[in-house]
Design an enzyme around this catalytic site. Structure first.
Site, PDB file in Angstrom:
ATOM      1  N   HIS A  58       1.229  -3.544  -5.764  1.00 51.23           N
ATOM      2  CA  HIS A  58       1.795  -3.326  -4.421  1.00 51.23           C
ATOM      3  C   HIS A  58       3.147  -4.007  -4.322  1.00 51.23           C
ATOM      4  CE1 HIS A  58       0.811  -7.374  -2.801  1.00 51.23           C
ATOM      5  NE2 HIS A  58      -0.264  -7.296  -3.555  1.00 51.23           N
TER       6      HIS A  58
ATOM      7  N   HIS B  77      -0.448 -16.660  -1.041  1.00 55.43           N
ATOM      8  CA  HIS B  77      -0.285 -16.367   0.377  1.00 55.43           C
ATOM      9  C   HIS B  77       0.181 -17.587   1.145  1.00 55.43           C
ATOM     10  CE1 HIS B  77      -2.980 -13.240  -1.077  1.00 55.43           C
ATOM     11  NE2 HIS B  77      -2.460 -12.491  -0.153  1.00 55.43           N
TER      12      HIS B  77
ATOM     13  N   ASP C 273      -3.121  -7.725  -9.964  1.00 55.43           N
ATOM     14  CA  ASP C 273      -2.922  -8.243  -8.595  1.00 55.43           C
ATOM     15  C   ASP C 273      -3.855  -9.413  -8.307  1.00 55.43           C
ATOM     16  OD1 ASP C 273      -1.998  -8.430  -5.994  1.00 55.43           O
ATOM     17  OD2 ASP C 273      -3.492  -7.015  -5.236  1.00 55.43           O
TER      18      ASP C 273
ATOM     19  N   GLU D 299      -6.016  -5.768   2.898  1.00 52.41           N
ATOM     20  CA  GLU D 299      -6.714  -6.007   1.643  1.00 52.41           C
ATOM     21  C   GLU D 299      -8.211  -6.233   1.799  1.00 52.41           C
ATOM     22  OE1 GLU D 299      -5.436  -9.759  -0.208  1.00 52.41           O
ATOM     23  OE2 GLU D 299      -4.259 -10.017   1.596  1.00 52.41           O
ATOM     24  N   GLU D 300      -8.589  -6.789   2.957  1.00 61.32           N
ATOM     25  CA  GLU D 300     -10.017  -7.032   3.134  1.00 61.32           C
ATOM     26  C   GLU D 300     -10.747  -5.796   3.646  1.00 61.32           C
ATOM     27  OE1 GLU D 300     -11.549  -9.626   2.199  1.00 61.32           O
ATOM     28  OE2 GLU D 300     -10.188 -11.325   2.235  1.00 61.32           O
TER      29      GLU D 300
ATOM     30  N   ASP E  58       4.767  -4.713  -1.253  1.00 62.79           N
ATOM     31  CA  ASP E  58       5.002  -5.464  -0.017  1.00 62.79           C
ATOM     32  C   ASP E  58       4.589  -6.918  -0.226  1.00 62.79           C
ATOM     33  OD1 ASP E  58       2.304  -4.629  -0.236  1.00 62.79           O
ATOM     34  OD2 ASP E  58       1.962  -5.147   1.859  1.00 62.79           O
TER      35      ASP E  58
ATOM     36  N   ASP F   1       2.754 -12.418  -6.199  1.00 63.59           N
ATOM     37  CA  ASP F   1       1.931 -11.459  -5.440  1.00 63.59           C
ATOM     38  C   ASP F   1       2.818 -10.466  -4.722  1.00 63.59           C
ATOM     39  OD1 ASP F   1      -0.145 -10.226  -4.085  1.00 63.59           O
ATOM     40  OD2 ASP F   1      -0.112 -11.689  -2.461  1.00 63.59           O
TER      41      ASP F   1
END
Lengths: 495, 495
Positions: A98, A464, A214, A183-184, A100, A145
């Site tokens: 990904h 994150h 990822d 994602e969850e 973003d 990430d």
């Protein structure tokens, strides 16, 4: 078959160039969770399209429709579908990443991962890649990430093109621009696209295996392959009583209080040791095999690692294999909080009129959300009935996602393991993740092929959080790993 | 001795004038909990000073120092001390009321009383007294709490002055400008002032009894005298574990989760039926006497009244005397909420690093905060120890206030009961309140005299809510009641 020597030599020689590429990508603040950044997500898609096309990849940006964000309707970032090679005699590898990133701020309303709730700020500008020569860290939002791994594939392509080496496999890229926040609970728009591109003549036709880069090593030392992810069921327990909030002086002990009922219910879901108390849940879990047990016992991880990553000595057991199995192959139940109760600082004497307890269960094979929903709902209702309260109860399922597990003995994993041995000189750990990446399951189910999670970064990358980093060695050796993996796949004779 | 006929006639004839006085007072937005309104609190003090002085009362405004509110240091509203009459042959009555009001908005950050958390707005401007001719309601912020009762005393003075009737007693006014926000935990500055004005030659010297008009009838039908208030102990249970919030996917079932521990502790404090589970607490409660039991059985209140005031059929018992005793003469324990956990809408998958559960216990005689603190702290620690958790526990007492109960057979109450029979033609109910008005206890302890709570408004006045009202009949008959009470006190021969 290891990759040709020219390939790895090119990677080493051009390391600084690859780091420049990462710097360019990090400089585009493709934050997907904030409407004001949306143009940069599109900018990132354009950047990738031009990088891929320059290396011979046929690319199309596929619109995924609209979404409402921050009160406005805006375009979803496009999916990037790219293909290179169409040789029926070669394997075709599907690649997902990904483009973003998480918001840089530690206080953004959009952050889903709690690590990012830290109050510390960044030491450097999150959108200017900081190359720390001393520590070898490449620091910036998205470095690990997932821009580093994504660019790893582009670096691999460049090495082949520039050295005149024919790619050993056909590649199909599927790159997502709105992974975060989703994602969850699933990828908005992308699941439909994937499902619609399956079948003769469609984009994913002919894909033999999928590789997703990822996630992260379990620790900071040992490369790993990841063959499982937990699913999740998220619940809201609503208890309501009075028509409005009441004063505890006036009404205390006169009426049934929703908070009292809710706390009693929530206390009967999980023990302080983490054992789930919902009857029938543990029976859904696939039994542990001897092979599996040995795998957990051999993982390079210690109780000290747990304590260091949690920042406190609070592991539920002194047996590391037990703790790791709790994370990877057993379900967990966490109580997240209560909506509607008093949550601020200070001492308010309210009896809240309606409260909603939030909790989630992480699912492992063979747990299905539909079964878990039924068991949870029945159990909560039965507890509530025993309370003899006159309040009202409602149990809501907010979302559910199945667990995923792949066969780590599949040739896709064998190829990745050989590549790891070649690049890192050691066997990879075989791990499962405690969290969820629902697109993994979408690929596995829609394409019906083996899916592999092949991480590039380390467990301490802070993906994150603030000061996200990717170690230079992980970026460069990881690029070699991705290329070498393709060469290992190419020599597989099984279908 | 009833009040002279000219007194009551004057009240009836001048009802509209008294309503105008209330309108003037309501028009001054003396909100004490918001720094931007503070000037109006001072304006209200000046208004009262001039009203009292015009009727012959000697008044001084006593500064109470500074406070920090909304981030700024500002002057506390002054206490108003007023006296009229110095005839040693007469009784001296101390009068307390407060001249500040709750914020009008239902969403103000400053609201302590949960009724005001309602999302409904006002139907009319809260600071313009609306006289509803149809329903007889006087609607406006402070109409019932506490400007109507306060002005009732001024109306009584006016009637005497204008009719040339000598006051039957000496009066000492003590009026407070910062009651709200403090009501549960004590009156900032005022307690010290009261304590310092006790003794020979001091302001409160010679006071024979105190009358406080700052509560409400139990229902909408029957006048009452109130002879007890519950105290309160407010607690915060802190449980902390990891150094930062964790992701439940990664850490779920690996570590001891603070929320799980806290919920287990909170579930062991009180049953859904309201029974307190802290060992030793119930043993502190004074035994029920036969006289008391009969008093509760005779109160004009029903389970329907409970349901109607709560807005739902959630009374803990079908026996109204039991429910009323639960409110008035037994302790209660309410769980208010959790600080630090996820409280918003949506589905965040956080494991909060540190959480704090809030609860309070309402105290009745003979419970003392010091004993309750000890029992609560020991009990919570023992529960936590049984959990075998590696997290950390800390129990905090945020504030404590003793319960208050007066002798309802004292001449002060007998006088008020006779006055009630004269004005309303019926015996008042003898009630106790479930909430706290700490200044009551300050008066009782500092002055060593009997204190009476003599309410003017009805149970449905919505004192801290939107559309606060005082019924016209309660205002006018209530003014007669206050005057008649003074005349009844004047004929008491006991000291």
């Amino acid at each position: 078959m290891a990759a040709p020597a020219q390939f790895t030599e090119y990677i080493d020689k051009n390391a600084d160039k690859f780091i420049d590429r990462l710097a360019k990508a990090v400089a585009i603040p493709s934050v997907s969770g904030d409407a004001s950044y949306r143009k940069h997500v599109f900018e990132m898609a354009d950047f990738l399209k031009s990088e891929l096309e320059a290396l011979g990849v046929k690319v199309k940006l596929v619109p995924l429709g609209k979404q409402v964000l921050d009160g406005q309707e805006i375009d979803l970032p496009p999916a990037i579908l790219g293909e290179i090679g169409n040789d029926k005699s070669k394997k075709t590898v599907g690649l997902y990443a990904h483009y973003d990133v998480q918001p840089p701020s530690s206080h953004s309303k959009l952050i889903d991962k709690p690590q990012a709730l830290l109050s510390d700020g960044w030491d450097t500008d999150p959108f200017v890649l900081k190359v720390d020569e001393k520590t070898g860290r490449l620091i910036g939002r998205g470095s690990s990430d997932d821009k580093g791994p994504l660019l790893g594939w582009i670096n691999v392509l460049e090495a082949h093109v520039k050295q005149g080496i024919e790619l050993p496999v056909n590649l199909k890229f599927c790159l997502e621009g709105k992974f975060h926040r989703m994602e969850e609970s699933g990828s908005e728009g992308l699941d439909d696209l994937i499902n619609s591109e399956v079948g003769p003549g469609k984009f994913f036709d002919g894909v033999d295996c999928v590789c997703i880069s990822d996630n992260y090593w379990l620790n900071t030392r040992t490369p790993c392959l990841t063959y499982g992810l937990r699913g999740i069921c998220y619940y809201k327990i609503n208890v309501s009583g009075p028509a409005k909030d009441l004063h505890s002086g006036v009404f205390g002990r006169m009426v049934h209080e929703p908070m009292t009922d809710l706390i009693h219910i929530m206390s009967k879901l999980v023990t302080p040791q983490g054992d789930i108390l919902v009857p029938g849940i543990n029976e859904l879990v696939a039994p542990l095999t001897e092979e599996e047990r040995k795998r957990y016992e051999s993982l390079d991880y210690s109780i000290d690692d747990v304590h260091s990553s949690a920042g406190a000595e609070i592991a539920v057991s002194s047996s590391i294999s037990e703790v790791l199995m709790n994370r990877m192959r057993y379900p967990s139940l966490s109580l997240h909080g209560i909506e509607g109760a008093f949550y601020a600082a200070g001492a308010k004497t309210v009896i809240p009129a309606r409260v909603a307890g939030k909790f989630s269960i992480r699912l492992v094979p063979d747990m299905l959300p539909v079964d878990v929903d039924r068991l949870v709902t029945e159990y909560i209702k039965s507890i509530f009935n025993q309370l003899n309260s006159k309040n009202k109860l409602e149990v809501e399922s907010l979302h559910g996602g199945k667990p995923w597990v792949a066969d780590p003995n599949h040739w896709n994993y064998v190829a990745a393991a050989k590549a790891t041995e070649t690049v890192y000189g050691r066997k990879p750990d075989l791990t499962r993740e405690g969290g969820s990446i629902p697109v993994t399951l979408t690929f596995a189910e829609a394409l019906g092929v083996n899916v592999l999670l092949l991480p590039m970064g380390r467990g301490d990358d802070g993906a994150h959080s603030t000061n996200e980093k990717l170690d230079r060695s992980n970026y460069i050796e990881g690029t070699k790993l991705l290329g070498t993996y393709l060469w290992e796949v190419s020599k597989v004779t099984e279908k």
